[in-house]
Design a protein around this motif. Structure first.
Motif, PDB file in Angstrom:
ATOM      1  N   UNK A  15      -2.730 -57.321 -12.418  1.00 11.38           N
ATOM      2  CA  UNK A  15      -2.312 -57.504 -11.030  1.00 11.38           C
ATOM      3  C   UNK A  15      -0.991 -56.809 -10.717  1.00 11.38           C
ATOM      4  N   UNK A  16      -0.198 -56.518 -11.749  1.00  9.01           N
ATOM      5  CA  UNK A  16       1.102 -55.874 -11.539  1.00  9.01           C
ATOM      6  C   UNK A  16       1.054 -54.349 -11.636  1.00  9.01           C
ATOM      7  N   UNK A  17      -0.040 -53.804 -12.122  1.00  7.59           N
ATOM      8  CA  UNK A  17      -0.110 -52.368 -12.397  1.00  7.59           C
ATOM      9  C   UNK A  17       0.146 -51.514 -11.156  1.00  7.59           C
ATOM     10  N   UNK A  18      -0.443 -51.841 -10.026  1.00 11.04           N
ATOM     11  CA  UNK A  18      -0.240 -51.018  -8.814  1.00 11.04           C
ATOM     12  C   UNK A  18       1.229 -50.989  -8.411  1.00 11.04           C
ATOM     13  N   UNK A  19       1.871 -52.151  -8.417  1.00 10.98           N
ATOM     14  CA  UNK A  19       3.291 -52.195  -8.069  1.00 10.98           C
ATOM     15  C   UNK A  19       4.128 -51.455  -9.111  1.00 10.98           C
ATOM     16  N   UNK A  20       3.723 -51.533 -10.362  1.00 14.02           N
ATOM     17  CA  UNK A  20       4.412 -50.804 -11.431  1.00 14.02           C
ATOM     18  C   UNK A  20       4.346 -49.302 -11.164  1.00 14.02           C
ATOM     19  N   UNK A  21       3.160 -48.815 -10.858  1.00 13.39           N
ATOM     20  CA  UNK A  21       2.994 -47.387 -10.588  1.00 13.39           C
ATOM     21  C   UNK A  21       3.719 -46.959  -9.316  1.00 13.39           C
ATOM     22  N   UNK A  22       3.818 -47.860  -8.348  1.00 16.73           N
ATOM     23  CA  UNK A  22       4.544 -47.566  -7.112  1.00 16.73           C
ATOM     24  C   UNK A  22       6.056 -47.674  -7.283  1.00 16.73           C
ATOM     25  N   UNK A  23       6.493 -48.258  -8.407  1.00 13.93           N
ATOM     26  CA  UNK A  23       7.923 -48.435  -8.646  1.00 13.93           C
ATOM     27  C   UNK A  23       8.538 -49.566  -7.846  1.00 13.93           C
ATOM     28  N   UNK A  24       7.726 -50.568  -7.478  1.00  9.35           N
ATOM     29  CA  UNK A  24       8.230 -51.642  -6.627  1.00  9.35           C
ATOM     30  C   UNK A  24       8.415 -52.970  -7.359  1.00  9.35           C
ATOM     31  N   UNK A  25       8.195 -52.992  -8.671  1.00 11.30           N
ATOM     32  CA  UNK A  25       8.427 -54.217  -9.425  1.00 11.30           C
ATOM     33  C   UNK A  25       9.925 -54.458  -9.600  1.00 11.30           C
ATOM     34  N   UNK A  26      10.293 -55.713  -9.680  1.00  8.94           N
ATOM     35  CA  UNK A  26      11.681 -56.024 -10.014  1.00  8.94           C
ATOM     36  C   UNK A  26      11.926 -55.595 -11.466  1.00  8.94           C
ATOM     37  N   UNK A  27      13.157 -55.465 -11.834  1.00 11.83           N
ATOM     38  CA  UNK A  27      13.483 -55.063 -13.198  1.00 11.83           C
ATOM     39  C   UNK A  27      12.900 -56.075 -14.201  1.00 11.83           C
ATOM     40  N   UNK A  28      12.986 -57.349 -13.877  1.00 11.20           N
ATOM     41  CA  UNK A  28      12.458 -58.401 -14.750  1.00 11.20           C
ATOM     42  C   UNK A  28      10.943 -58.274 -14.905  1.00 11.20           C
ATOM     43  N   UNK A  29      10.241 -58.088 -13.785  1.00  8.46           N
ATOM     44  CA  UNK A  29       8.780 -57.945 -13.849  1.00  8.46           C
ATOM     45  C   UNK A  29       8.385 -56.699 -14.629  1.00  8.46           C
ATOM     46  N   UNK A  30       9.114 -55.609 -14.408  1.00  8.74           N
ATOM     47  CA  UNK A  30       8.814 -54.354 -15.101  1.00  8.74           C
ATOM     48  C   UNK A  30       8.983 -54.520 -16.617  1.00  8.74           C
ATOM     49  N   UNK A  31      10.063 -55.186 -17.028  1.00  3.74           N
ATOM     50  CA  UNK A  31      10.290 -55.411 -18.464  1.00  3.74           C
ATOM     51  C   UNK A  31       9.184 -56.273 -19.064  1.00  3.74           C
ATOM     52  N   UNK A  32       8.783 -57.325 -18.340  1.00  3.45           N
ATOM     53  CA  UNK A  32       7.706 -58.192 -18.837  1.00  3.45           C
ATOM     54  C   UNK A  32       6.404 -57.407 -18.980  1.00  3.45           C
ATOM     55  N   UNK A  33       6.085 -56.596 -17.990  1.00  9.78           N
ATOM     56  CA  UNK A  33       4.859 -55.806 -18.053  1.00  9.78           C
ATOM     57  C   UNK A  33       4.933 -54.789 -19.187  1.00  9.78           C
ATOM     58  N   UNK A  34       6.044 -54.097 -19.313  1.00 10.98           N
ATOM     59  CA  UNK A  34       6.177 -53.098 -20.365  1.00 10.98           C
ATOM     60  C   UNK A  34       6.107 -53.734 -21.756  1.00 10.98           C
ATOM     61  N   UNK A  35       6.633 -54.941 -21.892  1.00 13.28           N
ATOM     62  CA  UNK A  35       6.524 -55.658 -23.164  1.00 13.28           C
ATOM     63  C   UNK A  35       5.059 -55.973 -23.461  1.00 13.28           C
ATOM     64  N   UNK A  36       4.328 -56.403 -22.455  1.00 12.71           N
ATOM     65  CA  UNK A  36       2.904 -56.686 -22.627  1.00 12.71           C
ATOM     66  C   UNK A  36       2.152 -55.403 -22.977  1.00 12.71           C
ATOM     67  N   UNK A  37       2.440 -54.321 -22.268  1.00 17.22           N
ATOM     68  CA  UNK A  37       1.753 -53.053 -22.512  1.00 17.22           C
ATOM     69  C   UNK A  37       1.998 -52.546 -23.930  1.00 17.22           C
ATOM     70  N   UNK A  38       3.183 -52.787 -24.458  1.00 12.06           N
ATOM     71  CA  UNK A  38       3.506 -52.339 -25.809  1.00 12.06           C
ATOM     72  C   UNK A  38       2.660 -53.045 -26.864  1.00 12.06           C
TER      73      UNK A  38
END
Length: 84
Positions: A15-38
């Motif tokens: 659910x966060x991927x579109x906002x991630x690609x758009x660059x609209x996630x908060x820094x906290x959300x982006x870090x959480x998503x990137x940790x999951x992706x790793x």
């Protein structure tokens, strides 16, 4: 005492991927998503598919698709939106 956020599950990550690609996630959300992706090959593959879809869709216009495909995509979108 500051509570740490729980790790993302795949459904939340998707659910966060579109906002991630758009660059609209908060820094906290982006870090959480990137940790999951790793740690998640499936969600990393989904992110790669979304990037490929975005790149390809930039080269394809509605006039390039048969009318039944356009109609099918519109109906799919309408069904998706009605689930909200």
């Amino acid at each position: 005492m500051k509570l740490l956020p729980s790790p993302l599950v795949c459904r939340d990550a998707v659910e966060l991927v579109s906002d991630y690609l758009d660059g609209t996630l908060s820094r906290r959300q982006r870090r959480r998503l990137e940790k999951h992706l790793a740690q998640c090959d499936a969600c990393t593959a989904y992110l790669d598919q979304m990037r490929s879809t975005i790149a390809a869709s930039g080269r394809v216009g509605p006039e390039d698709l048969p009318s039944d495909v356009v109609e099918g995509l519109v109906n799919l979108y309408r069904r998706f939106r009605s689930d909200d």
